[in-house]
Design a protein around this motif. Structure first.
Motif, PDB file in Angstrom:
ATOM      1  N   PHE A  94       0.806  -1.419   0.224  1.00 12.49           N
ATOM      2  CA  PHE A  94      -0.046   0.029  -0.001  1.00 12.49           C
ATOM      3  C   PHE A  94       0.464   1.418   0.083  1.00 12.49           C
ATOM      4  O   PHE A  94       0.400   2.421  -0.330  1.00 12.49           O
ATOM      5  N   THR A  95       2.548   0.864   0.337  1.00 15.09           N
ATOM      6  CA  THR A  95       2.751   2.402  -0.084  1.00 15.09           C
ATOM      7  C   THR A  95       3.373   2.514  -1.365  1.00 15.09           C
ATOM      8  O   THR A  95       3.460   3.741  -1.532  1.00 15.09           O
ATOM      9  N   GLU A  96       3.082   1.645  -2.153  1.00 11.22           N
ATOM     10  CA  GLU A  96       3.558   1.764  -3.114  1.00 11.22           C
ATOM     11  C   GLU A  96       2.463   2.368  -4.100  1.00 11.22           C
ATOM     12  O   GLU A  96       2.854   2.879  -4.909  1.00 11.22           O
ATOM     13  N   PHE A  98       0.102   4.421  -3.115  1.00  9.55           N
ATOM     14  CA  PHE A  98      -0.267   4.980  -2.626  1.00  9.55           C
ATOM     15  C   PHE A  98       1.271   6.113  -3.010  1.00  9.55           C
ATOM     16  O   PHE A  98       0.528   7.566  -3.980  1.00  9.55           O
ATOM     17  N   LEU A  99       2.108   5.653  -3.133  1.00  8.63           N
ATOM     18  CA  LEU A  99       3.123   6.404  -4.057  1.00  8.63           C
ATOM     19  C   LEU A  99       2.945   6.671  -5.372  1.00  8.63           C
ATOM     20  O   LEU A  99       2.922   8.056  -6.472  1.00  8.63           O
ATOM     21  N   LEU A 100       1.883   5.759  -6.906  1.00 11.29           N
ATOM     22  CA  LEU A 100       2.009   5.971  -7.671  1.00 11.29           C
ATOM     23  C   LEU A 100       1.110   6.739  -7.662  1.00 11.29           C
ATOM     24  O   LEU A 100       0.983   7.009  -8.840  1.00 11.29           O
ATOM     25  N   MET A 102       0.446   9.335  -6.185  1.00  6.36           N
ATOM     26  CA  MET A 102       0.553  10.618  -5.642  1.00  6.36           C
ATOM     27  C   MET A 102       0.903  11.117  -7.299  1.00  6.36           C
ATOM     28  O   MET A 102       1.587  12.023  -7.672  1.00  6.36           O
ATOM     29  N   LEU A 110      -6.190  11.960  -3.551  1.00  5.13           N
ATOM     30  CA  LEU A 110      -5.390  10.734  -3.216  1.00  5.13           C
ATOM     31  C   LEU A 110      -6.436   9.998  -2.895  1.00  5.13           C
ATOM     32  O   LEU A 110      -7.608  10.763  -1.788  1.00  5.13           O
ATOM     33  N   SER A 111      -5.836   8.607  -2.031  1.00  7.89           N
ATOM     34  CA  SER A 111      -7.286   8.215  -1.535  1.00  7.89           C
ATOM     35  C   SER A 111      -6.389   7.327  -0.087  1.00  7.89           C
ATOM     36  O   SER A 111      -5.631   7.155   0.155  1.00  7.89           O
ATOM     37  N   PHE A 115      -3.314   5.542   2.140  1.00 14.98           N
ATOM     38  CA  PHE A 115      -2.637   6.091   3.229  1.00 14.98           C
ATOM     39  C   PHE A 115      -2.570   5.477   4.481  1.00 14.98           C
ATOM     40  O   PHE A 115      -1.515   4.545   4.694  1.00 14.98           O
TER      41      PHE A 115
ATOM     42  N   PHE B 119      10.913   6.589  -6.753  1.00 16.50           N
ATOM     43  CA  PHE B 119      10.307   5.510  -6.668  1.00 16.50           C
ATOM     44  C   PHE B 119      10.193   6.041  -8.107  1.00 16.50           C
ATOM     45  O   PHE B 119       9.895   4.810  -8.922  1.00 16.50           O
ATOM     46  N   ILE B 123      10.498   2.555 -11.130  1.00 12.73           N
ATOM     47  CA  ILE B 123       9.197   2.093 -11.404  1.00 12.73           C
ATOM     48  C   ILE B 123       9.650   1.878 -13.004  1.00 12.73           C
ATOM     49  O   ILE B 123       8.495   1.188 -14.004  1.00 12.73           O
ATOM     50  N   TYR B 194       4.993  11.910   1.471  1.00 11.32           N
ATOM     51  CA  TYR B 194       4.289  11.164   1.721  1.00 11.32           C
ATOM     52  C   TYR B 194       3.293  11.403   2.771  1.00 11.32           C
ATOM     53  O   TYR B 194       1.927  11.601   2.533  1.00 11.32           O
ATOM     54  N   ASN B 197       1.167  14.370   1.957  1.00  7.21           N
ATOM     55  CA  ASN B 197      -0.297  14.275   1.083  1.00  7.21           C
ATOM     56  C   ASN B 197      -1.456  13.266   1.324  1.00  7.21           C
ATOM     57  O   ASN B 197      -2.546  13.307   1.588  1.00  7.21           O
ATOM     58  N   GLY B 198      -0.690  12.290   1.936  1.00  7.97           N
ATOM     59  CA  GLY B 198      -1.414  11.095   3.483  1.00  7.97           C
ATOM     60  C   GLY B 198      -2.670  12.225   4.336  1.00  7.97           C
ATOM     61  O   GLY B 198      -3.652  11.577   4.057  1.00  7.97           O
ATOM     62  N   SER B 201      -4.861  14.081   2.303  1.00 10.31           N
ATOM     63  CA  SER B 201      -6.578  13.398   2.033  1.00 10.31           C
ATOM     64  C   SER B 201      -7.407  12.673   3.126  1.00 10.31           C
ATOM     65  O   SER B 201      -8.634  12.760   2.709  1.00 10.31           O
TER      66      SER B 201
END
Lengths: 337, 400
Positions: A94-96, A98-100, A102, A110-111, A115, B119, B123, B194, B197-198, B201
């Motif tokens: 889920f870290t991946e 959220f990063l994706l 973003m 964002l969801s 997070f 990141f 990817i 992170y 934004n977290g 949200s």
């Protein structure tokens, strides 16, 4: 050296890449493929113990841990005094995610669910919520000894007060991106890496521990953790552990160990050995599987048919020593009947 | 067995070191500013508690030539705080060999800043820095323990916003059970795209400087920081002939067991933690002269925390304040930073003022201390932390 009281294992549960067949008096594994690059868990039927919402939308790390914890607590009616969880990798998927998000959504809309569900502390928090347990609750994130830290914490509780029942457990989830990143960075590479290819794995184990036990119940007799230890220091610690418990190598029925480490250890090479990572792969909390396997072997006095043991297997099992190495972490656990 | 606090180390939006932090607290000067360093759409729009030093600045400050690569910003600020704490407690390199010393750290997001920077390239299969080694919250602790030669015990925990408070209680337990003589405990978290934004949200961020306990509060300002303290057994203090700063009198830990993001309406978990802290320290509510609250500035927290305090203190609440309006919410580091601020208040006999407060929350009507209250005799301080997911920890410190 750490000195804790006996930690009796009342109940366990295991979610693994191995298909486990548990009977009253014995247990076995169904045929599995050896030499797989990744050992992913057999996805459980989450709906057995989790509601539709969590089963459908929950983070896999959380579901894996929650499922295993709740299976462990299935027939338990007593109050849990503490919930202690360990993880090495944490919630990477889920870290991946959220990063994706973003990146793709350029930080807009964002969801929040993604997070919130990316936190390492998610499993222990949700066990408390689902079981309405208001006691001590914590999550250790300490690489290869995360699970060992939970056992030590439980032991401290038993030293301190009338604490009766503590739930300890571990969960580590493997994702494709995590495996790729580990491989690229060479994080787990050792001098043997060119010849011995490591399979990465994942899994979860939970155990209900008590400071009270009866004859015939398995208990954790000793546990030691080391950081950046030399082979010499590890040898010394094992020797001291035997002395402290008034036993010798002859009293150890079986060893569960890390293949690379053991070749350097004095006196242990004659012991019947199971290289448990051959079956579940390498992940920070794989020693939790070793503890689960040890308890089952001691209770049933049986080793699953498909497990290979180095050296002659004894007729009875009384004490098992686990020697675990993960990067800079080493742990030695003595499990007894 | 009595447990003592013998050293403090901190880096926060108020500055580097205890002295700078003390001065700003005493003067009522906030460290909240606009988001500058991080590359985000929120840049220039969000008030945050930012440590206005780049990683290179931090490296220069450390004057270290042996920092094991790869390292994260998290590791740098943790090392700064830990070194100050060790210095403050007069622990030398030879002491680390001589005594049974442990290190317990805490973090919620560890090396996420380095992960998020790399990141997208990762990817896309482009070459990146090694971010996976520094990603785990365990990395900084392991590297620092290795660097300092700490062998007896090291670990990292994560209980969200109460993490470093739990590191402190765990350290205390290891001392009381005679498994260690000395333990360095605390926590660290850096600002990141992170977390910004977290929390955004979740609609938990205030677009203005946060207003703890105020009726118009809209949410938190995120902050970054590292706070570490040195705990020692009474025997160790005597042997080393150290003048400790405060006594770690007692603590209580409990779960709210309610919801992943909200606290129960009456703050049941915190109530239990506070009551356990009283029992553990053999004190009662009338013995507390100041409550250093969690007070994040969210509608839910400040309401439920106030109700919990009112219930436990039987409406007789002593002076209280939140310091989040100085530093922002430093997540895992918050608990330890709060304890350090509490020790500063205790030893300098003042109550820290709660900034940006105008009107009380009608449901409990509690009013914090607004300005620095000088020359206040303080015997005991209670400091509380609540982590998302219901992790509640209450710690009481006392004059020696």
């Amino acid at each position: 050296m750490l000195k804790l009281p006996r930690l009796y294992i009342k109940k366990t549960a295991c979610t693994s890449s191995l298909e486990i067949i548990l009977n009253k008096n014995t247990f076995n594994f169904k045929q599995f493929k050896k030499n797989r690059e990744k050992r992913m868990i057999i996805e459980p039927n989450y709906r057995e113990v989790l509601n539709a919402n969590i089963s459908r939308r929950g983070a896999r790390y959380m579901k894996m841990g929650l499922y295993t914890a709740l299976k462990c607590l299935e027939s338990n009616t007593k109050e849990i005094d503490a919930i202690i969880v360990g993880t090495g990798i944490g919630d990477f998927s889920f870290t991946e995610k959220f990063l994706l998000e973003m990146i793709e959504k350029k930080e807009e809309n964002l969801s929040p669910n993604t997070f919130i569900q990316s936190m390492d502390s998610l499993i222990s928090a949700n066990i408390a919520i689902l079981t309405q347990s208001d006691g001590y609750n914590t999550t250790y994130v300490n690489r290869g000894v995360s699970f060992e830290n939970t056992i030590i914490d439980a032991g401290l509780h038993f030293l301190e007060d009338k604490t009766n029942l503590i739930l300890v457990g571990a969960a580590d989830e493997l994702t494709a991106n995590y495996a790729k990143a580990i491989s690229k960075s060479g994080f787990l590479d050792t001098k043997h890496s060119k010849t011995i290819k490591k399979s990465l794995g994942e899994g979860s184990v939970f155990a209900l521990l008590s400071n009270k036990g009866i004859k015939g119940e398995v208990f954790i007799e000793d546990i030691q953790v080391l950081l950046n230890a030399s082979t010499d220091e590890i040898n010394k610690t094992i020797k001291q552990l035997l002395v402290n418990n008034k036993i010798g190598f002859k009293d150890i029925s079986l060893m569960l160990a890390d293949r690379e480490l053991v070749s350097n250890l004095y006196g242990l090479d004659k012991l019947p050995t199971i290289y448990y990572k051959d079956y579940v792969g390498e992940y920070p909390t794989s020693s939790s599987f070793a503890v689960w396997l040890s308890e089952k072997i001691l209770i049933t006095q049986h080793i699953p048919n498909l497990i290979c043991v180095n050296n002659t297997v004894p007729s009875t099992f009384r004490k098992i020593i686990i020697v675990n190495q993960y990067k800079n972490n080493t742990s030695i656990i003595l499990i007894s009947l | 067995m009595n447990i003592f606090i013998s050293g403090l180390g901190i880096i926060s939006p108020l500055g580097i070191g205890v002295k700078e932090n003390y001065e700003k607290l005493y003067k009522g000067k906030s460290g909240i500013s606009n988001l500058e360093i991080i590359d985000s759409i929120h840049k220039g729009k969000l008030p945050v508690g930012e440590i206005k030093y780049s990683n290179d600045d931090l490296l220069n400050f450390l004057q270290e030539d042996t920092i094991e690569k790869p390292y994260s910003r998290t590791m740098l600020i943790a090392l700064i705080a830990i070194k100050e704490a060790l210095n403050d407690a007069k622990i030398s390199k030879s002491d680390i060999k001589k005594y049974r010393i442990g290190l317990i750290s805490a973090s919620t997001v560890g090396g996420i800043r380095e992960t998020e920077q790399n990141f997208e390239d990762f990817i896309k299969n482009k070459k990146t820095e090694d971010f996976i080694s520094t990603h785990s919250i365990a990395d900084a602790t392991e590297k620092i323990a290795n660097k300092l030669g700490i062998k007896h015990y090291q670990t990292t925990i994560n209980t969200a916003c109460s993490s470093s408070s739990n590191a402190i209680t765990l350290g205390s337990r290891l001392l009381k059970n005679n498994l260690l003589d000395i333990v360095i405990v605390g926590g660290v978290d850096t600002l990141s795209k992170y977390t910004i934004n977290g929390f955004s949200s979740l609609l938990l961020l205030d677009s203005e400087p946060c207003k703890p306990f105020d009726n118009d509060r809209k949410g938190i300002n995120l902050g970054e920081g590292a706070g570490f303290i040195v705990l020692e057994s009474e025997e160790s203090i005597k042997t080393r002939k150290i003048n400790p700063k405060a006594k770690l009198k007692g603590y209580g830990i409990a779960s709210d067991a309610y919801h992943n993001t909200a606290t129960s309406p009456d703050g049941i978990g915190l109530q239990k933690a506070m009551n356990l802290a009283f029992r553990n320290s053999q004190l009662t509510p009338i013995d507390i002269d100041y409550i250093n609250t969690h007070g994040t500035g969210t509608p839910n927290n400040d309401l439920t925390e106030g109700i919990a305090m009112k219930t436990v203190f039987n409406k007789n609440i002593p002076d209280f304040s939140s310091t989040k309006s100085y530093t922002g919410h430093c997540l895992a580091a918050a608990g330890a930073i709060n304890i350090i601020f509490s020790v500063i208040a205790l030893t300098n006999n003042f109550i820290i003022g709660n900034l940006n407060f105008k009107n009380p929350i009608p449901q409990h009507g509690l009013k914090p201390v607004l300005k620095t209250k000088k020359e206040k005799k303080i015997r005991n301080i209670m400091s509380n932390a609540i982590g998302m997911g219901g992790f509640c920890t209450s710690i009481i410190i006392s004059k020696c």
